[in-house]
Scaffold this motif. Structure first.
Motif, short mmCIF file in Angstrom:
data_model
loop_
_atom_site.label_atom_id
_atom_site.label_comp_id
_atom_site.label_asym_id
_atom_site.label_seq_id
_atom_site.Cartn_x
_atom_site.Cartn_y
_atom_site.Cartn_z
N LEU A 1 0.85 -1.19 0.00
CA LEU A 1 0.00 0.00 0.00
C LEU A 1 0.88 1.23 0.00
CD1 LEU A 1 -3.10 -0.06 0.00
CD2 LEU A 1 -2.10 -2.18 0.83
N LYS A 2 0.90 1.94 -1.13
CA LYS A 2 1.70 3.15 -1.23
C LYS A 2 0.97 4.31 -0.56
CE LYS A 2 3.81 1.84 -5.64
NZ LYS A 2 4.01 2.24 -7.06
N THR A 3 1.69 5.08 0.21
CA THR A 3 1.11 6.24 0.87
C THR A 3 1.73 7.51 0.30
OG1 THR A 3 2.78 6.20 2.63
CG2 THR A 3 0.75 4.93 2.99
N LYS A 4 0.99 8.61 0.43
CA LYS A 4 1.55 9.89 0.00
C LYS A 4 2.72 10.25 0.90
CE LYS A 4 -2.10 12.09 2.67
NZ LYS A 4 -3.28 12.99 2.62
N GLU A 5 3.63 11.03 0.39
CA GLU A 5 4.83 11.38 1.14
C GLU A 5 4.45 12.25 2.33
OE1 GLU A 5 9.25 13.35 0.45
OE2 GLU A 5 7.81 13.21 -1.20
N VAL A 6 4.92 11.86 3.49
CA VAL A 6 4.62 12.57 4.73
C VAL A 6 5.92 12.80 5.47
CG1 VAL A 6 3.36 12.55 6.91
CG2 VAL A 6 2.34 11.51 4.88
N LEU A 7 6.18 14.05 5.87
CA LEU A 7 7.32 14.39 6.69
C LEU A 7 6.80 14.89 8.02
CD1 LEU A 7 9.54 16.27 4.06
CD2 LEU A 7 9.66 13.87 4.75
N VAL A 8 7.36 14.39 9.11
CA VAL A 8 6.89 14.76 10.43
C VAL A 8 8.08 14.91 11.36
CG1 VAL A 8 6.52 12.36 11.07
CG2 VAL A 8 5.36 14.14 12.34
N GLN B 1 -6.29 10.79 5.22
CA GLN B 1 -7.69 10.53 4.89
C GLN B 1 -7.78 9.93 3.49
OE1 GLN B 1 -10.36 13.95 4.69
NE2 GLN B 1 -11.90 12.78 5.85
N ASP B 2 -8.50 8.78 3.37
CA ASP B 2 -8.63 8.15 2.06
C ASP B 2 -9.77 8.80 1.28
OD1 ASP B 2 -11.13 7.05 2.85
OD2 ASP B 2 -10.13 5.33 3.76
N PRO B 3 -9.92 8.45 0.01
CA PRO B 3 -10.96 9.06 -0.82
C PRO B 3 -12.38 8.84 -0.30
CG PRO B 3 -9.35 7.96 -2.20
CD PRO B 3 -9.03 7.59 -0.80
N HIS B 4 -12.56 7.81 0.55
CA HIS B 4 -13.89 7.53 1.08
C HIS B 4 -14.16 8.27 2.39
CE1 HIS B 4 -14.23 4.32 -1.92
NE2 HIS B 4 -13.00 3.96 -1.57
N GLY B 5 -13.22 9.08 2.84
CA GLY B 5 -13.40 9.82 4.08
C GLY B 5 -12.91 9.10 5.31
N GLY B 6 -12.40 7.90 5.15
CA GLY B 6 -11.88 7.18 6.31
C GLY B 6 -10.45 7.57 6.62
N TRP B 7 -10.09 7.49 7.89
CA TRP B 7 -8.74 7.85 8.34
C TRP B 7 -7.92 6.58 8.50
CZ3 TRP B 7 -7.08 12.78 8.49
CH2 TRP B 7 -8.04 13.80 8.46
N TYR B 8 -6.64 6.69 8.11
CA TYR B 8 -5.73 5.55 8.22
C TYR B 8 -4.37 6.04 8.69
CZ TYR B 8 -3.86 7.26 3.76
OH TYR B 8 -3.30 8.04 2.78
N ASN B 9 -3.64 5.14 9.30
CA ASN B 9 -2.31 5.45 9.81
C ASN B 9 -1.33 5.41 8.65
OD1 ASN B 9 0.15 5.63 11.15
ND2 ASN B 9 -0.56 4.38 12.88
N THR B 10 -0.67 6.52 8.37
CA THR B 10 0.27 6.59 7.26
C THR B 10 1.60 5.93 7.59
OG1 THR B 10 1.18 8.72 7.94
CG2 THR B 10 -0.79 8.74 6.51
N GLN B 11 1.78 5.50 8.81
CA GLN B 11 3.03 4.90 9.28
C GLN B 11 4.16 5.91 9.40
OE1 GLN B 11 2.99 1.72 10.29
NE2 GLN B 11 0.88 1.51 9.60
N ALA B 12 3.85 7.19 9.16
CA ALA B 12 4.88 8.24 9.35
C ALA B 12 4.93 8.60 10.82
CB ALA B 12 4.53 9.46 8.50
N LYS B 13 6.12 8.48 11.43
CA LYS B 13 6.28 8.69 12.87
C LYS B 13 7.48 9.58 13.14
CE LYS B 13 4.46 4.11 14.08
NZ LYS B 13 4.73 2.85 14.81
N ALA B 14 7.45 10.21 14.29
CA ALA B 14 8.60 11.00 14.76
C ALA B 14 8.59 10.95 16.28
CB ALA B 14 8.52 12.44 14.26
#
Length: 627
Positions: A429-436, A558-571
């Motif tokens: 599952l590819k996620t959008k790039e997230v920097l935190v 947030q996915d296209p259906h409005g649901g929230w998911y953990n992007t796995q981006a952590k700090a």
């Protein structure tokens, strides 16, 4: 006088036995009904004889159509005893005498003929000193026609049948006898663990074979025998053997037996006919069954996209005779285009399962019950659907199928017959790039003292596209003991969080804004104070609240259906050390405690010295008075 009387009585009894008792010969009570074409056995025994313990036997026949004329059959002492009508049959062994002991023998006629009907006499030539008693006896034998019929409706050709399939064998049998007889029927098998499979006795009682396997399968209802009465012809007997096993392979036969109750009260088998049905070969499921999954290989999707994995089961016996337990298991996870640490290893977890009765249950992630489905889309095809896949759904998926051969609804504790799993499908599952990034700090102010409120801030910076929320977790670990510096005399505390062990969680502020507090003794609260600022407050802090604090930030998309998911981006922030100083009131207590302790010590010393001197002086005065 008495001894003479006793001796006289003994002599009288011996004389009576000698002159009244004598030889006697026994045959079964008649008439005996036997079937033409089958065997006749007439046991003959002689008792109360004198002489050799090996007695001779001679058999004679009196035909009904010969006006009582005697026909010699066979003798144990004279090879030429037989008349011409029996001589050839005696020479071939069709008619013979078989000894059971010295005074017991049997006349055996292997294949009865209609003309064999009549009376048979067993005669024993005398070996006695005096001729007394009976030396022969007779029995009437009736020969009835052979009316036993047997047939089958299906021949086993030896073609392999899959394990778990049902075997149905049908045999028809009947008799039309002039006298009252009974019929029994048995299905049996030759080869391997051969023998009787199941039978219907002459008293119409069904009984399985003697093997433990057949008895258990009969008790479980997997082995049955049904009798269907024929309106005008023979009866039909149907054997069903559900859930065939490899050891059921072999050559099957059907055996019908005609029984009659003799005048002496014993049941005798008078006719028997066996019919071979054919050979059966049971093929193991492991040799024919296959479990595959689609898509094949690797699947890459954007987070929030629907995911469908299909499990295909082939090579099972038709007729839906076997129950299936279908499971989807997942191991590891993938992040981006590369396997995450531990992907393909670790513990394999269950995503979902469908039991043989069609009930679906989900693994540890119960939320999938509303965000996914496991359904049977076709015969032998089971689809796992995740309506909005999350990054945590990445991993290697396997479809595992447990087969309960021949059991549509097995008990929950019943072991499966066979288990097979598909090749793995890698889901990325590819996620959008997230920097935190996260920075934790104490609020500026006076020194922290016991009883005050400790306030820490965590500033979280997120760089991404689209909506995002942050979940902040606060952790604490006690301040470690000071570490001695080898090259100096000083010791200094280590202000960094040690690698070993796991810090204890204090509180979480979820991405939905819900606060969760895990500490029991401290009064803790968490809140969000700005777009990027999160606050932890420890009210009425005590010495137990000292420690090394860090905050961890996780980014949710947030996915296209409005649901929230953990992007796995952590700090995770750097460590913040919280140390509590003593209050002023606590410092004032120190000299007071020291002063009171000193005064108490001085008082005790003075009292002890005075008491000691007084006791010594009193002792001297007492000594002088005694002098």
């Amino acid at each position: 006088m008495a001894p003479l009387r006793t001796a006289a009585v003994a002599v009288l009894l011996q004389w009576m036995l000698q002159y009244t008792a004598g030889r006697d010969v026994f045959l079964p009570a008649g008439p005996l009904y036997r079937v033409a074409g089958f065997s006749l056995t007439l046991p003959c025994a002689v008792v109360d004889y004198q002489g050799s313990r090996t007695q001779e036997f001679e058999w004679m026949h009196y035909r009904e159509d010969a006006n009582g004329k005697q026909i010699n059959v066979v003798s144990t002492r004279d090879p030429g005893f037989s008349y011409a009508v029996f001589q050839g049959r005696v020479s071939s062994g069709e008619v013979r005498v078989e000894r059971d002991s010295g005074d017991k023998a049997r006349l055996v006629v292997q294949r009865l003929r209609p003309e064999d009907q009549g009376k048979y006499e067993c005669y024993t030539p005398s070996t006695d000193v005096t001729y007394k008693g009976n030396y022969s006896t007779t029995v009437a034998v009736k020969v009835i026609p052979d009316t036993l019929q047997i047939s089958y409706t299906r021949v086993l050709t030896g073609q392999p049948i899959l394990e778990g399939a049902e075997l149905k064998l049908t045999c028809s049998a009947g008799i039309q006898s002039q006298v009252h007889t009974h019929l029994s029927l048995t299905f049996g098998k030759r080869g391997g663990s051969g023998g009787e499979v199941i039978s219907l006795g002459r008293a119409l009682a069904v009984s399985p074979g003697s093997s433990q396997s057949y008895r258990k399968r009969y008790d479980d209802g997997e082995l049955t025998l049904e009798k269907r009465s024929g309106a005008t012809g023979p009866d039909t007997f149907v054997m069903r053997l559900r859930a065939l096993q490899p050891e059921d392979s072999g050559a099957y036969f059907c055996e019908a037996v005609q029984w009659i109750l003799d005048p002496d009260g014993t049941w005798q088998k008078i006719a028997e006919r066996t019919l071979d049905i054919g050979n059966l070969t049971v093929r193991r499921l492991s040799e024919s069954m296959s479990v595959t999954s689609t898509p094949i290989g690797r699947v890459s999707l954007q987070a929030g996209s629907p995911l469908t994995l299909t499990c295909h089961v082939a090579g099972l016996p038709g007729g839906r005779t076997s129950g299936l337990l279908v499971q989807w298991l997942k191991r590891g996870s993938l992040i981006g285009d590369a396997p995450a640490p531990g992907a393909g290893g670790g513990v394999e977890v269950e995503v979902a399962r469908m039991s043989p009765d069609g009930a679906v249950s989900w693994g540890d992630d119960l939320s999938r019950g509303t965000g996914g489905a496991l359904e049977k889309v076709a015969e032998g095809s089971y689809a796992l659907r995740l309506f909005s896949a999350r990054p945590s759904d990445s991993g290697v998926y396997h479809c595992v199928v447990n087969v309960y051969a021949g059991r549509k609804s097995p008990a929950p504790s019943a072991p499966s017959t066979f288990t097979q799993r598909s090749e793995g499908v890698s889901v990325n599952l590819k996620t959008k790039e997230v920097l935190v990034s996260a920075v934790a700090q104490l609020r500026r102010g006076p020194l922290l003292k016991r009883g005050c409120t400790v306030t820490l801030f965590c500033n979280v910076t997120v760089t991404t596209t689209g909506p995002a929320q942050v979940q902040v977790r606060w952790l604490r670990r006690p301040i470690p003991e000071p570490v001695v510096i080898v090259n100096g005399d000083r010791s200094s505390p280590t202000p960094t969080l040690p690698d070993e062990g796991t810090p204890g969680p204090l509180a979480i502020l979820t991405h939905e804004g819900l606060a969760q507090v895990f500490t029991n003794g401290s009064d803790v609260s968490v809140d969000r104070v700005s777009a990027v600022g999160y606050r932890l407050r420890v009210h009425s802090a005590s010495l137990e609240d000292q420690g090394l604090y860090v905050c961890q930030a996780e980014v949710w998309g947030q996915d296209p259906h409005g649901g929230w998911y953990n992007t796995q981006a952590k700090a995770e922030s750097a460590v913040v050390t919280v140390y509590l100083y003593s209050r002023a009131t606590d410092l004032l207590l120190i000299p007071l405690v020291v002063g009171v302790s000193s005064a108490l010590f001085v008082g005790i010393v003075i009292i002890s010295a005075v008491t000691c001197c007084f006791l010594k002086r009193l002792s001297r005065q007492r000594s002088q008075a005694e002098k």
